[in-house]
Design an enzyme around this catalytic site. Structure first.
Site, PDB file in Angstrom:
ATOM      1  N   TYR A  56       0.808  -1.090  -0.016  1.00 51.98           N
ATOM      2  CA  TYR A  56       0.015  -0.010   0.068  1.00 51.98           C
ATOM      3  C   TYR A  56       0.978   1.193  -0.040  1.00 51.98           C
ATOM      4  CZ  TYR A  56      -4.110  -2.927   0.330  1.00 51.98           C
ATOM      5  OH  TYR A  56      -5.028  -3.810   0.088  1.00 51.98           O
ATOM      6  N   HIS A 112     -14.910   1.265  -0.218  1.00 48.26           N
ATOM      7  CA  HIS A 112     -13.664   0.345   0.127  1.00 48.26           C
ATOM      8  C   HIS A 112     -12.412   0.977   0.947  1.00 48.26           C
ATOM      9  CE1 HIS A 112     -15.124  -2.490  -3.298  1.00 48.26           C
ATOM     10  NE2 HIS A 112     -15.943  -2.665  -2.279  1.00 48.26           N
ATOM     11  N   GLY A 179     -18.035   2.579 -14.940  1.00 48.23           N
ATOM     12  CA  GLY A 179     -16.713   1.900 -14.919  1.00 48.23           C
ATOM     13  C   GLY A 179     -16.572   0.774 -13.848  1.00 48.23           C
TER      14      GLY A 179
END
Ligand code: ZN
Length: 238
Positions: A56, A112, A179
């Protein structure tokens, strides 16, 4: 249809792809190169936190080198336009990048999580995070070390803001999906939720998604083309 005032837009990796943000599920996406079980599950983090932080950290460091594109900007224009009409745009995004924010939108639900936030496992605080995280990172709220994790929803964890998203869909005159592949639940279920409430649903995507048959209308093409065109149609409706 008269000009809608309240719209819910669900966005996924397809809106950020043209900015150069790597998608996760495509054939050449992130999950083709990394084992998601190692870097995107609570079990993976428990087994090897340093590897997960590295994964990350690399994505967080790459963020400033990508920029919002015409599709992000168009949605910010839509937000302004709907506000002027006395309505509101609710952006529900599966993306952990900050391109909607940098594009100028403000009412965003990151289902998320966000790459630019960190979360403390000890005190549950969520704090801004611009630099790297490590197992030595200290929580700025409780001062404990070792519990800081990326504020990203991992496989097996509950997405955030599901109630807020459901409420927004209930009060919307239009739902639009932009998308997204239509394969990841619970987001993939939003269209069925909308239709069950009688809310029309528009799909804007590069190609028909797995859910394409559930939408009442669709436009296919690159997000930077179809999103600005569609926003212009909405904002010029009387
Ligand atoms: Zn803490």
């Amino acid at each position: 249809m008269s000009a809608p005032k309240n719209i819910v837009a669900l966005t996924g990796a397809g809106i950020s792809a043209e900015s150069g943000v790597a998608t996760f599920r495509d054939a050449d996406g992130v999950w083709a190169k990394y084992d998601y079980r190692e870097v995107a599950t609570p079990e993976g983090f428990a087994a090897n936190p340093a590897l997960v932080h590295e994964f990350y950290n690399a994505r967080r460091r790459a963020l400033p080198s990508v920029n919002p594109n015409a599709a992000h900007m168009a949605l910010a224009d839509l937000e302004k336009g709907l506000t002027e009409r006395g309505g509101r745009l609710t952006l529900v995004t599966q993306n952990v990048d900050d391109l909607h924010e940098r594009g100028g939108a403000t009412n965003i639900l990151h289902m998320h999580g966000e790459l630019l936030k960190a979360e403390c496992a000890s005190c549950a605080s969520v704090i801004d995070c611009r630099g790297d995280l490590s197992i030595e990172s200290v929580c700025g709220v409780c001062n404990r070390t070792g519990g800081m994790r990326p504020h990203v929803v991992w496989f097996g964890e509950m997405p955030r803001f599901m109630e807020e998203a459901a409420d927004a869909i209930m009060g919307a005159e239009l739902f639009v999906s932009i998308g997204t592949s239509g394969s990841v639940y619970p987001a993939a279920g939003f269209v069925a939720e909308a239709r069950a409430l009688g809310v029309p649903a528009m799909e804007l995507n590069l190609e028909p998604s797995e859910n394409a048959h559930l939408f009442s209308d669709a436009r296919y093409g690159p997000a930077t083309e179809v999103v600005p065109q569609w926003v212009n149609e909405i904002l010029t409706m009387k």
